[in-house]
Design a protein around this motif. Structure first.
Motif, short mmCIF file in Angstrom:
data_model
loop_
_atom_site.label_atom_id
_atom_site.label_comp_id
_atom_site.label_asym_id
_atom_site.label_seq_id
_atom_site.Cartn_x
_atom_site.Cartn_y
_atom_site.Cartn_z
N ASP A 67 0.85 -1.18 0.00
CA ASP A 67 0.00 0.00 0.00
C ASP A 67 0.89 1.24 0.00
O ASP A 67 1.59 1.52 0.98
CB ASP A 67 -0.90 -0.01 1.23
CG ASP A 67 -1.95 1.09 1.20
OD1 ASP A 67 -1.80 2.04 0.40
OD2 ASP A 67 -2.91 1.01 1.99
N MET A 68 0.86 2.00 -1.09
CA MET A 68 1.75 3.15 -1.22
C MET A 68 1.34 4.33 -0.35
O MET A 68 2.04 5.34 -0.31
CB MET A 68 1.84 3.57 -2.69
CG MET A 68 2.48 2.50 -3.56
SD MET A 68 2.72 3.02 -5.28
CE MET A 68 4.06 4.20 -5.08
N ARG A 69 0.23 4.21 0.36
CA ARG A 69 -0.14 5.27 1.30
C ARG A 69 0.72 5.21 2.56
O ARG A 69 0.76 6.17 3.34
CB ARG A 69 -1.62 5.14 1.67
CG ARG A 69 -2.58 5.45 0.53
CD ARG A 69 -4.01 5.14 0.89
NE ARG A 69 -4.19 3.72 1.19
CZ ARG A 69 -5.35 3.16 1.54
NH1 ARG A 69 -6.43 3.93 1.64
NH2 ARG A 69 -5.44 1.88 1.78
N LYS A 70 1.40 4.09 2.77
CA LYS A 70 2.26 3.92 3.94
C LYS A 70 3.71 4.22 3.54
O LYS A 70 4.37 3.40 2.93
CB LYS A 70 2.12 2.50 4.49
CG LYS A 70 0.69 2.17 4.92
CD LYS A 70 0.57 0.72 5.36
CE LYS A 70 -0.87 0.40 5.75
NZ LYS A 70 -1.04 -1.03 6.15
N GLN A 74 1.59 6.47 -11.74
CA GLN A 74 0.63 7.57 -11.64
C GLN A 74 1.30 8.81 -11.04
O GLN A 74 2.12 8.70 -10.13
CB GLN A 74 -0.57 7.15 -10.79
CG GLN A 74 -1.38 6.04 -11.44
CD GLN A 74 -2.41 5.42 -10.52
OE1 GLN A 74 -2.22 5.35 -9.30
NE2 GLN A 74 -3.52 4.95 -11.09
N HIS A 75 0.93 9.96 -11.55
CA HIS A 75 1.59 11.22 -11.18
C HIS A 75 1.53 11.47 -9.68
O HIS A 75 2.49 11.99 -9.08
CB HIS A 75 0.94 12.38 -11.94
CG HIS A 75 1.86 13.54 -12.15
ND1 HIS A 75 2.46 14.22 -11.12
CD2 HIS A 75 2.30 14.15 -13.29
CE1 HIS A 75 3.21 15.20 -11.60
NE2 HIS A 75 3.13 15.17 -12.91
N TRP A 76 0.42 11.11 -9.04
CA TRP A 76 0.26 11.40 -7.61
C TRP A 76 1.04 10.44 -6.71
O TRP A 76 1.01 10.58 -5.50
CB TRP A 76 -1.22 11.41 -7.24
CG TRP A 76 -1.98 10.18 -7.64
CD1 TRP A 76 -2.23 9.09 -6.88
CD2 TRP A 76 -2.59 9.93 -8.91
NE1 TRP A 76 -2.95 8.17 -7.59
CE2 TRP A 76 -3.20 8.66 -8.84
CE3 TRP A 76 -2.68 10.66 -10.10
CZ2 TRP A 76 -3.89 8.10 -9.92
CZ3 TRP A 76 -3.38 10.10 -11.17
CH2 TRP A 76 -3.96 8.84 -11.07
N LYS A 94 -8.12 14.18 -6.05
CA LYS A 94 -7.95 14.30 -4.61
C LYS A 94 -6.63 13.68 -4.18
O LYS A 94 -5.92 14.21 -3.32
CB LYS A 94 -9.12 13.62 -3.90
CG LYS A 94 -9.10 13.82 -2.38
CD LYS A 94 -10.34 13.21 -1.73
CE LYS A 94 -10.37 13.49 -0.24
NZ LYS A 94 -11.59 12.91 0.40
N ARG A 95 -6.27 12.55 -4.78
CA ARG A 95 -5.00 11.92 -4.47
C ARG A 95 -3.83 12.79 -4.90
O ARG A 95 -2.80 12.84 -4.23
CB ARG A 95 -4.92 10.56 -5.17
CG ARG A 95 -5.89 9.53 -4.59
CD ARG A 95 -5.96 8.30 -5.45
NE ARG A 95 -6.97 7.37 -4.95
CZ ARG A 95 -7.42 6.32 -5.63
NH1 ARG A 95 -6.94 6.07 -6.85
NH2 ARG A 95 -8.33 5.52 -5.11
N TYR A 114 0.79 16.43 -3.15
CA TYR A 114 1.48 17.72 -2.99
C TYR A 114 1.51 18.16 -1.53
O TYR A 114 2.49 18.73 -1.06
CB TYR A 114 0.80 18.79 -3.85
CG TYR A 114 1.23 18.74 -5.30
CD1 TYR A 114 2.55 18.99 -5.66
CD2 TYR A 114 0.32 18.45 -6.31
CE1 TYR A 114 2.96 18.96 -6.99
CE2 TYR A 114 0.71 18.40 -7.65
CZ TYR A 114 2.04 18.66 -7.97
OH TYR A 114 2.43 18.61 -9.29
N ARG A 115 0.43 17.87 -0.81
CA ARG A 115 0.40 18.25 0.61
C ARG A 115 1.48 17.50 1.40
O ARG A 115 2.13 18.09 2.28
CB ARG A 115 -0.97 17.95 1.19
CG ARG A 115 -1.17 18.49 2.60
CD ARG A 115 -2.46 18.01 3.18
NE ARG A 115 -2.49 16.55 3.30
CZ ARG A 115 -3.51 15.86 3.78
NH1 ARG A 115 -4.62 16.48 4.15
NH2 ARG A 115 -3.46 14.55 3.87
N LYS A 116 1.69 16.24 1.09
CA LYS A 116 2.71 15.45 1.79
C LYS A 116 4.11 16.01 1.53
O LYS A 116 5.01 15.81 2.35
CB LYS A 116 2.63 13.99 1.35
CG LYS A 116 1.42 13.26 1.91
CD LYS A 116 1.37 11.82 1.41
CE LYS A 116 0.15 11.11 1.99
NZ LYS A 116 0.04 9.72 1.50
#
Length: 324
Positions: A233-236, A257-259, A293-294, A299-301
């Motif tokens: 999971d790339m969110r971690k 993917q760009h995000w 949204k992703r 960018y926020r990260k």
């Protein structure tokens, strides 16, 4: 008429050099994709070759269509003498009555028909999703005893899906990696039953084909080590795969993917991608509102707040349009 009669519109062998099928094939590997996953599949094919250069590998691609530029790039991969690629063009109308989502197109059902099409040609086939990267050798898979089961698979953590589907074996597998005994698959009529379940009660199955395959293969699956389908999971951001992993499966966001470009695992993926014909293909930009949204979160990260604000606004506008 049988359910899958005339479902294959055309079969195309795209090898540039000698036909690997004239030799002894060590591995038959199958994919089910739409045109959006051709890049991921091609990079995966090349990574498999990278770690298994002494093996003859036949790739079987089930698809409703591939862009010409990606088809040409796939053909470039066949410069390797040990690789064969065969494309099976599918009549998508056979799946029109089955449910889809933003994340899952009709291509998620193409794994159903592989057993029918390859019957009599192949005894066992490895089905893998295109959002996977190979970083190890496949030798041990050849010698695994399936112990009379129809498939080898990897379990997902948690009991939620087990309880939701009332699975008696107490495990739920991820269908992105299935080592399939073709004869047993066909004898049990897995494909026909899967389509029937999805047609009769589509709202019941949160994860569509994966859910119904778990139901039909309950007690007929041998669960093997996570290294064969390590769910990533790339969110971690701080999660590093174990050293013995063979396949890294990017669930959720994808490394092309760009995000996802902020994630450290993208560097590993790009190391493999740079060796392929897709080396200079730009990252995929967000299209629908969920992807926007992703992009904002990415960018926020990175503390790039103006860019994040832009994409949050773009997300809000796109969501309003989608819901109206």
């Amino acid at each position: 008429m049988e359910l899958f009669d005339n479902i294959i519109l055309k079969i195309e062998q795209i090898n540039m050099k000698r036909n690997v099928e004239e030799c002894q094939t060590d591995f038959h590997i199958a994919f089910g994709i739409d045109k959006n996953f051709a890049r991921g599949m091609g990079i995966l094919m090349d990574s498999i070759h990278c770690h298994n250069q002494e093996k003859n590998i036949s790739f079987h691609v089930f698809t409703d269509g591939i862009e010409q530029q990606d088809l040409a790039k796939l053909q470039e991969l066949t410069q390797y003498n040990n690789i064969s690629i065969k494309i099976y063009y599918i009549n998508i109308e056979a799946f029109r009555n089955l449910p889809t989502t933003l994340a899952w197109s009709y291509a998620t059902y193409y794994r159903f028909i592989m057993g029918k099409v390859l019957h009599g040609l192949v005894d066992k086939v490895l089905y893998i999703d295109a959002d996977i990267l190979c970083i190890g050798m496949l030798d041990k898979l050849q010698t695994m005893d399936m112990k009379g089961n129809i498939v080898l698979a990897i379990s997902e953590e948690g009991k939620f899906n087990v309880n939701r589907l009332s699975l008696k074996n107490g495990k739920y597998f991820n269908a992105g990696f299935l080592y399939i005994d073709i004869n047993k698959w066909n004898d049990a009529q897995i494909a026909e039953q899967a389509v029937a379940l999805l047609t009769e009660n589509p709202e019941k199955y949160t994860y569509l084909d994966q859910d119904v395959l778990n139901i039909l293969l309950d007690g007929k699956t041998l669960f093997i080590a996570q290294q064969w389908n390590y769910l990533y999971d790339m969110r971690k951001m701080d999660n590093k795969p174990p050293k013995d992993v063979i396949f890294i499966h990017f669930i959720g966001d994808k490394p092309w993917q760009h995000w996802s470009e902020h994630h450290f695992m993208v560097k590993l993926y790009q190391k493999y991608a740079q060796k392929t014909p897709w080396a200079n293909v730009p990252l995929v930009k967000p299209k629908h509102y969920k992807e926007k949204k992703r992009m904002a979160r990415s960018y926020r990260k990175r503390n790039m707040y103006l860019q994040a604000l832009y994409w949050y606004l773009a997300y809000a506008v796109a969501k309003i349009k989608a819901k109206s």
